[in-house]
Write a protein that holds these residues in place. Sequence first.
Motif, short mmCIF file in Angstrom:
data_model
loop_
_atom_site.label_atom_id
_atom_site.label_comp_id
_atom_site.label_asym_id
_atom_site.label_seq_id
_atom_site.Cartn_x
_atom_site.Cartn_y
_atom_site.Cartn_z
N GLY A 27 10.10 -3.89 23.49
CA GLY A 27 9.53 -4.02 22.16
C GLY A 27 8.04 -4.36 22.16
O GLY A 27 7.37 -4.20 21.14
N HIS A 34 12.15 -3.01 18.98
CA HIS A 34 13.37 -3.71 19.42
C HIS A 34 14.08 -4.34 18.22
O HIS A 34 13.47 -5.09 17.46
CB HIS A 34 12.96 -4.80 20.42
CG HIS A 34 14.06 -5.72 20.83
ND1 HIS A 34 13.91 -7.09 20.91
CD2 HIS A 34 15.35 -5.49 21.19
CE1 HIS A 34 15.04 -7.65 21.31
NE2 HIS A 34 15.93 -6.71 21.48
N TYR A 86 8.12 -0.89 11.84
CA TYR A 86 8.85 0.14 12.59
C TYR A 86 8.67 1.46 11.86
O TYR A 86 8.95 1.56 10.67
CB TYR A 86 10.34 -0.24 12.69
CG TYR A 86 11.26 0.92 12.99
CD1 TYR A 86 11.09 1.71 14.13
CD2 TYR A 86 12.32 1.23 12.13
CE1 TYR A 86 11.94 2.77 14.39
CE2 TYR A 86 13.17 2.29 12.39
CZ TYR A 86 12.98 3.06 13.52
OH TYR A 86 13.82 4.12 13.77
#
Length: 211
Positions: A27, A34, A86
């Motif tokens: 991550g 992650h 993300y």
Amino acid sequence: MTDRSRQAVLLFGAPGVGKGTQGKALGCIPGFFHFSMGDAFRSLEPDSELGQKVSSYTSRGELVPDEVTVQLWKQTLEEIEESDAYRPETDLLVLDGIPRSVRQVQLLSPHVEVLRVLHLACGDERTKEHLVERLRKRALRENRADDAKVEVIRRRFEVYRAETQPVVEEYGPGVVVDFDPLGTPAEVLQRILSVVAPIQRDLTHKAAAAT
Ligand code: ADP
């Protein structure tokens, strides 16, 4: 964009095998995101209704019910997407601790495409005893109530064998990659990167070609 445009790899293996360590390390690399289901549960307000419900399962080493788990996963992930932390077009999602049952595989499948299952495979009983010890030490370090009692740790291994291990068969041999989880975190990371780095590169190239 359909939900299936989320592309993921799944960190898979027995409790204490190092999924979290590897997930956190991946991550930190641009292009990887992650998501740890255990962390999502631990970040719930302990006094909330959901927090109490979840801890009634985690404190016994049992799985939280599938519907509750997948609903929290989906809601948390959507919030993260909205915050732009993300980005499914360019980031490879690293799932850690979900799906953990065959039912969760089914519930997740409309929302994410799992390209590889990274199976940190621990073999014999000796390794298992080593993992139990690792979990007890981690419980003290991270103040994790679920792993403070050896009976709860043993229950987590039973649940893993009965409910989680069958997930591997759901994905099949073309998707599942076995890794030796022994060695330093850097050595294990190197093995995992040899598989996931090309997948993430392809994702980046596809995103660049689409713009
Ligand atoms: P570990 O890293 O030791 O495998 P986690 O932090 O991932 O453990 O999970 C801690 C606990 O949270 C599990 O024992 C279980 O009770 C609950 N949990 C985590 N992920 C799931 C899931 N996908 N489904 C149901 N329960 C889960």
